[in-house]
Design a protein around this motif. Sequence first.
Motif, PDB file in Angstrom:
ATOM      1  N   ARG A 194       0.827  -1.210   0.000  1.00 63.22           N
ATOM      2  CA  ARG A 194       0.000   0.000   0.000  1.00 63.22           C
ATOM      3  C   ARG A 194       0.865   1.265   0.000  1.00 63.22           C
ATOM      4  N   ASP A 231      -6.146   4.220  -2.024  1.00 58.77           N
ATOM      5  CA  ASP A 231      -6.396   3.121  -1.080  1.00 58.77           C
ATOM      6  C   ASP A 231      -7.533   2.225  -1.565  1.00 58.77           C
ATOM      7  N   ARG A 232      -8.585   2.819  -2.093  1.00 61.37           N
ATOM      8  CA  ARG A 232      -9.701   2.005  -2.629  1.00 61.37           C
ATOM      9  C   ARG A 232      -9.224   1.169  -3.813  1.00 61.37           C
ATOM     10  N   ASP A 272      -7.254  -1.737  -2.541  1.00 63.12           N
ATOM     11  CA  ASP A 272      -8.139  -2.773  -1.999  1.00 63.12           C
ATOM     12  C   ASP A 272      -8.809  -3.575  -3.109  1.00 63.12           C
ATOM     13  N   ASP A 294      -6.121  -5.877  -4.481  1.00 71.52           N
ATOM     14  CA  ASP A 294      -5.715  -6.882  -3.491  1.00 71.52           C
ATOM     15  C   ASP A 294      -6.932  -7.741  -3.117  1.00 71.52           C
ATOM     16  N   HIS A 317      -6.780  -9.883  -0.086  1.00 69.57           N
ATOM     17  CA  HIS A 317      -6.488  -9.168   1.167  1.00 69.57           C
ATOM     18  C   HIS A 317      -5.145  -9.593   1.787  1.00 69.57           C
TER      19      HIS A 317
END
Length: 190
Positions: A75, A161-162, A165, A168, A171
């Motif tokens: 990140r 960040d969104r 996510d 990923d 997670h």
Amino acid sequence: MARRGERFYSLAVKALAILGLGLLALPLAGATQAPTGRVFVSPSGEPVHPSAAAPDPFEAWFSRVDSNHDGRIDRDELRADATQVFQRLDTNHDGAIDGFEVAAYEKGVAADLDINGQGFAGDPKARDAPMSLLADPEPVSGADANLNSKITLAEWLAVTDRRFDMLDAKHLGYLTRDALAARLPKGVRP
């Protein structure tokens, strides 16, 4: 006297036209062609073009963003890359990307992507269409969360960040080269 001035003007126009045509031909004579291939559009909307040194634009982007060279993008690395893109787009350095800077991006930085305010144009499966990890037709203007025609760094990083996510999916807290490459259209990488 007026005739002499008209004749000079006419000759000057013809000379400039011939010179202009000659200058147009210069890049064609002896210039080396850049590698052809699809442009990769990073999650922040940065177009990465194939080149002789880096014929695979996805690989060039991944290697640059993976700053610690561990084969993964975490990140913080994606946020660092997004911050650099933000700083390049914020041309007046006022801490926000405004409508004029978005227009400059669309007309300049991403002009070859055929954006024109309507997102990436054309068929994404076409051989020369830009390739991207996300189906985000307007990666820059789409970051304007409060629709006030100004994108702050905080908004930009929240969108980053969104996007992290979304990429990923398992997670894991990092993105691997193989997992990201699997998101690209099949058969488009060199």
